[in-house]
Design an enzyme around this catalytic site. Structure first.
Site, PDB file in Angstrom:
ATOM      1  N   CYS A  61       0.847  -1.207   0.000  1.00  0.00           N
ATOM      2  CA  CYS A  61       0.000   0.000   0.000  1.00  0.00           C
ATOM      3  C   CYS A  61       0.877   1.249   0.000  1.00  0.00           C
ATOM      4  O   CYS A  61       1.728   1.420   0.880  1.00  0.00           O
ATOM      5  CB  CYS A  61      -0.916  -0.016   1.227  1.00  0.00           C
ATOM      6  SG  CYS A  61      -1.756   1.546   1.502  1.00  0.00           S
TER       7      CYS A  61
ATOM      8  N   HIS B 108      -6.464   2.973   0.456  1.00  0.00           N
ATOM      9  CA  HIS B 108      -6.230   3.242   1.881  1.00  0.00           C
ATOM     10  C   HIS B 108      -7.062   4.489   2.165  1.00  0.00           C
ATOM     11  O   HIS B 108      -6.795   5.550   1.567  1.00  0.00           O
ATOM     12  CB  HIS B 108      -4.732   3.453   2.154  1.00  0.00           C
ATOM     13  CG  HIS B 108      -4.366   3.640   3.588  1.00  0.00           C
ATOM     14  ND1 HIS B 108      -3.312   2.947   4.182  1.00  0.00           N
ATOM     15  CD2 HIS B 108      -4.894   4.433   4.557  1.00  0.00           C
ATOM     16  CE1 HIS B 108      -3.221   3.311   5.451  1.00  0.00           C
ATOM     17  NE2 HIS B 108      -4.162   4.238   5.701  1.00  0.00           N
TER      18      HIS B 108
ATOM     19  N   HIS C 172      -8.810   7.824   2.852  1.00  0.00           N
ATOM     20  CA  HIS C 172      -8.233   9.162   3.027  1.00  0.00           C
ATOM     21  C   HIS C 172      -9.291  10.213   2.707  1.00  0.00           C
ATOM     22  O   HIS C 172     -10.158  10.001   1.858  1.00  0.00           O
ATOM     23  CB  HIS C 172      -6.992   9.364   2.141  1.00  0.00           C
ATOM     24  CG  HIS C 172      -7.204   9.022   0.706  1.00  0.00           C
ATOM     25  ND1 HIS C 172      -7.198   7.721   0.243  1.00  0.00           N
ATOM     26  CD2 HIS C 172      -7.440   9.813  -0.383  1.00  0.00           C
ATOM     27  CE1 HIS C 172      -7.408   7.725  -1.057  1.00  0.00           C
ATOM     28  NE2 HIS C 172      -7.577   8.981  -1.473  1.00  0.00           N
TER      29      HIS C 172
HETATM   30  P1  AMP Z   1      -8.199   8.831  -4.616  1.00  0.00           P
HETATM   31  O1  AMP Z   1      -7.701   7.474  -4.183  1.00  0.00           O
HETATM   32  O2  AMP Z   1      -8.823   8.826  -5.964  1.00  0.00           O
HETATM   33  O3  AMP Z   1      -9.077   9.495  -3.589  1.00  0.00           O
HETATM   34  O4  AMP Z   1      -6.961   9.793  -4.765  1.00  0.00           O
HETATM   35  C1  AMP Z   1      -5.648   9.464  -4.418  1.00  0.00           C
HETATM   36  C2  AMP Z   1      -4.871  10.742  -4.351  1.00  0.00           C
HETATM   37  O5  AMP Z   1      -3.561  10.403  -3.915  1.00  0.00           O
HETATM   38  C3  AMP Z   1      -4.742  11.477  -5.681  1.00  0.00           C
HETATM   39  O6  AMP Z   1      -5.261  12.810  -5.545  1.00  0.00           O
HETATM   40  C4  AMP Z   1      -3.233  11.465  -5.944  1.00  0.00           C
HETATM   41  O7  AMP Z   1      -2.784  12.662  -6.545  1.00  0.00           O
HETATM   42  C5  AMP Z   1      -2.667  11.272  -4.555  1.00  0.00           C
HETATM   43  N1  AMP Z   1      -1.357  10.656  -4.510  1.00  0.00           N
HETATM   44  C6  AMP Z   1      -0.929   9.565  -5.200  1.00  0.00           C
HETATM   45  N2  AMP Z   1       0.342   9.267  -4.886  1.00  0.00           N
HETATM   46  C7  AMP Z   1       0.733  10.185  -3.961  1.00  0.00           C
HETATM   47  C8  AMP Z   1       1.937  10.411  -3.249  1.00  0.00           C
HETATM   48  N3  AMP Z   1       3.025   9.632  -3.412  1.00  0.00           N
HETATM   49  N4  AMP Z   1       1.996  11.458  -2.388  1.00  0.00           N
HETATM   50  C9  AMP Z   1       0.917  12.254  -2.228  1.00  0.00           C
HETATM   51  N5  AMP Z   1      -0.252  12.090  -2.862  1.00  0.00           N
HETATM   52  C10 AMP Z   1      -0.354  11.071  -3.726  1.00  0.00           C
END
Ligand code: AMP
Length: 107
Positions: free
Chosen positions: A4, A97, A99
């Protein structure tokens, strides 16, 4: 959970722009911001999505939402902000996960 991405951020196995952390919660800036301020508030416990929540998580979820609101104010969004949680494959969730997205522009 070993594969994850957010668990890896929590474990400091990959870098992130962390803005807050306590024993239960971490918050970091979204890597692809939708506004000048965009961060994610994440429980350290691996809960895949809202589909997996039970009453056992009540205290943690209350803490997560309260902290999200405090962090919004502390990061310049006291005038208001957008909040969203994507849930599951039909809800556009990319990272499995749980958020909370908090985003907006400063006044
Ligand atoms: P969601 O799962 O669609 O609610 O969104 C996942 C979010 O995680 C997206 O807005 C991505 O831009 C963000 N994201 C993905 N990888 C990273 C990372 N390494 N650091 C910070 N944010 C991330």
């Amino acid at each position: 959970m070993s594969n994850c991405l957010f668990c890896k951020i929590i474990a400091r196995e990959i870098p992130a722009s962390i803005i807050y952390e306590d024993e239960d919660i971490i918050a970091f800036n979204d890597i692809h911001p939708k506004a000048s301020i965009h961060f994610l508030v994440v429980p350290k416990l691996h809960i895949a999505s809202m589909l997996d929540l039970t009453v056992m998580h009540s205290e943690l979820i209350a803490k997560l939402i309260l902290k999200a609101g405090q962090l919004a104010i502390n990061n310049g969004l006291g005038g208001g902000y957008k909040t969203h949680i994507n849930t599951g494959k039909n809800g556009g969730q990319e990272i499995d996960h749980l958020h909370i997205h908090i985003y907006g522009n400063k006044d």
